[in-house]
Scaffold this motif. Structure first.
Motif, short mmCIF file in Angstrom:
data_model
loop_
_atom_site.label_atom_id
_atom_site.label_comp_id
_atom_site.label_asym_id
_atom_site.label_seq_id
_atom_site.Cartn_x
_atom_site.Cartn_y
_atom_site.Cartn_z
N MET A 32 106.40 -88.20 59.30
CA MET A 32 106.18 -88.87 60.57
C MET A 32 106.34 -87.88 61.71
SD MET A 32 108.28 -92.01 62.39
CE MET A 32 109.65 -90.90 62.77
N ASN A 33 105.39 -87.91 62.65
CA ASN A 33 105.47 -87.04 63.82
C ASN A 33 106.61 -87.51 64.73
OD1 ASN A 33 104.55 -86.23 66.76
ND2 ASN A 33 103.47 -84.89 65.33
N THR A 34 107.39 -86.59 65.23
CA THR A 34 108.57 -86.97 66.03
C THR A 34 108.21 -87.44 67.44
OG1 THR A 34 108.81 -84.66 66.72
CG2 THR A 34 110.09 -85.39 64.81
N ILE A 35 107.00 -87.14 67.89
CA ILE A 35 106.62 -87.50 69.26
C ILE A 35 105.91 -88.84 69.33
CG2 ILE A 35 105.36 -86.78 71.33
CD1 ILE A 35 107.74 -85.03 70.60
N ASP A 36 104.78 -88.95 68.65
CA ASP A 36 103.98 -90.18 68.76
C ASP A 36 104.07 -91.08 67.54
OD1 ASP A 36 102.54 -88.71 66.94
OD2 ASP A 36 100.91 -88.22 68.31
N LYS A 37 104.93 -90.73 66.59
CA LYS A 37 105.21 -91.56 65.40
C LYS A 37 104.00 -91.70 64.47
CE LYS A 37 109.23 -92.28 67.28
NZ LYS A 37 110.41 -91.53 66.83
N ARG A 38 103.05 -90.78 64.58
CA ARG A 38 101.92 -90.79 63.64
C ARG A 38 102.41 -90.44 62.24
NH1 ARG A 38 98.56 -86.64 64.31
NH2 ARG A 38 99.86 -85.60 65.88
N LEU A 39 101.74 -91.01 61.24
CA LEU A 39 102.09 -90.70 59.86
C LEU A 39 101.13 -89.67 59.29
CD1 LEU A 39 102.96 -94.17 58.27
CD2 LEU A 39 104.48 -92.52 59.34
N CYS A 40 101.66 -88.81 58.46
CA CYS A 40 100.87 -87.81 57.75
C CYS A 40 101.02 -88.06 56.26
CB CYS A 40 101.33 -86.41 58.12
SG CYS A 40 100.77 -85.10 57.00
N ILE A 41 99.91 -88.23 55.55
CA ILE A 41 99.91 -88.42 54.10
C ILE A 41 99.17 -87.23 53.49
CG2 ILE A 41 99.31 -89.94 52.20
CD1 ILE A 41 99.10 -92.23 54.21
N THR A 42 99.86 -86.48 52.70
CA THR A 42 99.25 -85.27 52.14
C THR A 42 99.56 -85.16 50.65
OG1 THR A 42 99.14 -82.86 52.32
CG2 THR A 42 101.26 -83.88 52.74
N VAL A 43 98.68 -84.50 49.94
CA VAL A 43 98.89 -84.18 48.53
C VAL A 43 99.29 -82.72 48.46
CG1 VAL A 43 97.89 -84.07 46.24
CG2 VAL A 43 97.19 -85.88 47.81
N ALA A 44 100.54 -82.46 48.17
CA ALA A 44 101.03 -81.08 48.18
C ALA A 44 101.86 -80.82 46.94
CB ALA A 44 101.87 -80.83 49.43
N ASP A 45 101.51 -79.77 46.22
CA ASP A 45 102.29 -79.38 45.05
C ASP A 45 103.63 -78.79 45.47
OD1 ASP A 45 100.28 -80.16 43.33
OD2 ASP A 45 99.28 -78.21 43.43
N SER A 46 103.65 -78.15 46.62
CA SER A 46 104.89 -77.56 47.12
C SER A 46 104.92 -77.64 48.64
CB SER A 46 105.00 -76.10 46.68
OG SER A 46 103.95 -75.34 47.22
N PHE A 47 106.07 -77.95 49.17
CA PHE A 47 106.27 -77.99 50.61
C PHE A 47 107.73 -77.65 50.88
CE2 PHE A 47 106.78 -82.17 48.81
CZ PHE A 47 107.97 -82.64 49.35
N SER A 48 107.98 -77.13 52.06
CA SER A 48 109.33 -76.67 52.42
C SER A 48 109.93 -77.60 53.47
CB SER A 48 109.29 -75.24 52.96
OG SER A 48 108.75 -74.36 51.99
N LEU A 49 111.20 -77.94 53.27
CA LEU A 49 111.92 -78.79 54.22
C LEU A 49 113.12 -78.04 54.77
CD1 LEU A 49 111.96 -82.17 52.21
CD2 LEU A 49 110.38 -81.51 54.04
N THR A 50 113.46 -78.38 56.00
CA THR A 50 114.65 -77.81 56.61
C THR A 50 115.45 -78.91 57.28
OG1 THR A 50 115.48 -76.12 58.16
CG2 THR A 50 113.47 -77.30 58.79
N PRO A 51 116.76 -78.92 57.18
CA PRO A 51 117.55 -79.97 57.81
C PRO A 51 117.32 -80.01 59.33
CG PRO A 51 118.90 -78.73 56.28
CD PRO A 51 117.60 -77.97 56.42
N ARG A 52 117.21 -81.18 59.88
CA ARG A 52 116.98 -81.34 61.31
C ARG A 52 118.11 -80.70 62.13
NH1 ARG A 52 114.92 -86.71 64.53
NH2 ARG A 52 114.77 -85.73 66.60
N ALA A 100 119.90 -87.68 62.91
CA ALA A 100 120.12 -86.24 62.75
C ALA A 100 120.09 -85.80 61.29
CB ALA A 100 121.45 -85.84 63.38
N ASN A 101 120.48 -86.70 60.38
CA ASN A 101 120.56 -86.32 58.95
C ASN A 101 119.22 -86.53 58.24
OD1 ASN A 101 120.83 -89.08 59.31
ND2 ASN A 101 121.99 -89.35 57.42
N THR A 102 118.18 -85.93 58.80
CA THR A 102 116.85 -85.98 58.21
C THR A 102 116.34 -84.56 57.98
OG1 THR A 102 115.90 -86.15 60.44
CG2 THR A 102 116.24 -88.20 59.23
N PHE A 103 115.10 -84.45 57.49
CA PHE A 103 114.53 -83.14 57.19
C PHE A 103 113.17 -82.98 57.86
CE2 PHE A 103 117.52 -84.01 53.83
CZ PHE A 103 118.15 -82.78 53.62
#
Length: 246
Positions: free
Chosen positions: A220-240, A188-191
């Motif tokens: 990581m995708n919460t359903i099928d556990k696929r990984l996403c690798i991206t180059v991002a200067d900015s991204f937004s996170l929210t607590p789960r 639960a303590n993830t983003f």
């Protein structure tokens, strides 16, 4: 009384600085070793080799939320410096080592128990994933062997340091695996990634934040556990917890 020459003072100063620089390099190298052990345990859960993406600073910053890992290097090298004093008593060195070994044994026991528990509760494991648990146990056993030598045969700083290093590495590997497996199992303590388009255009599934190495961000995708690798200067996170109303 003859005063020390200017050249002698310079030589002494250079030697002092060199010793300090050498100690600093050793502390930095050992901190990187602990960080590597943590990253190895953490990312083995996801079946992914993240080391090609990591920079030197990533090895230091990866386990920043683990207080015991942060103080490992200072504690170890404080013991080494203390043992080099001319007035060091071998029995006192043994007692100090015993307290530190007890501390790291307790830390390893807690981290290893959590790692085993999360491994058992998981429905999916990558091939040879349990090798991480075997490695942590082997490192701790080797540390125990050196501990036996401390109390039965030798009380040198080298033997004491070897015991502590092995136990610290064992606990760090176990802690990394435990943290990674908790996220994999749905802690639960993830983003979550708010702007999901970075990983999947018009995707509805949630992506869990795993970490940032150099310019690459991992999710990581919460359903099928696929990984996403991206180059991002900015991204937004929210607590789960906030996203799911937990």
């Amino acid at each position: 009384m003859q005063k020390p020459s200017h050249s002698a003072l310079n030589s002494s100063s250079i030697s002092f600085v060199t010793d300090k620089l050498g100690l600093g390099v050793l502390i930095y190298a050992y901190a990187m070793l602990l960080g590597s052990a943590y990253i190895f345990g953490y990312w083995r859960v996801f079946g992914f080799d993240v080391f090609p993406y990591a920079s030197s600073i990533d090895y230091i910053s990866a386990p920043l939320d683990r207080l015991l890992i942060l103080i490992s290097a200072p504690l170890l090298f404080s013991l080494v410096l203390f043992s080099q004093s001319d007035h060091t008593d071998s029995e006192l060195l043994k007692n100090l080592s015993a307290y530190l070994i007890l501390l790291y044994s307790i830390a390893f026991g807690i981290a290893y128990y959590q790692a085993i528990s999360r491994f058992i509760r998981s429905d999916f494991h990558y091939e040879d994933e349990n090798s991480v648990l075997a490695l942590a146990a082997a490192l701790f056993f080797a540390g125990c062997c050196f501990t036996y030598r401390i109390f039965k045969h030798e009380k040198s700083a080298l033997i004491c340091s070897s015991a502590l290093i092995l136990m610290q590495l064992a606990g760090t590997v176990a802690a990394g695996y435990s943290d990674g497996k908790a996220i994999f199992n749905g802690a639960a303590n993830t983003f979550f990634l708010e702007n999901k388009n970075l990983c999947e255009p018009e995707g509805a599934r949630d992506w869990v934040y795993l970490g940032k190495f150099s310019s690459r961000v991992f999710f990581m995708n919460t359903i099928d556990k696929r990984l996403c690798i991206t180059v991002a200067d900015s991204f937004s996170l929210t607590p789960r917890k906030f996203a799911e109303g937990l």
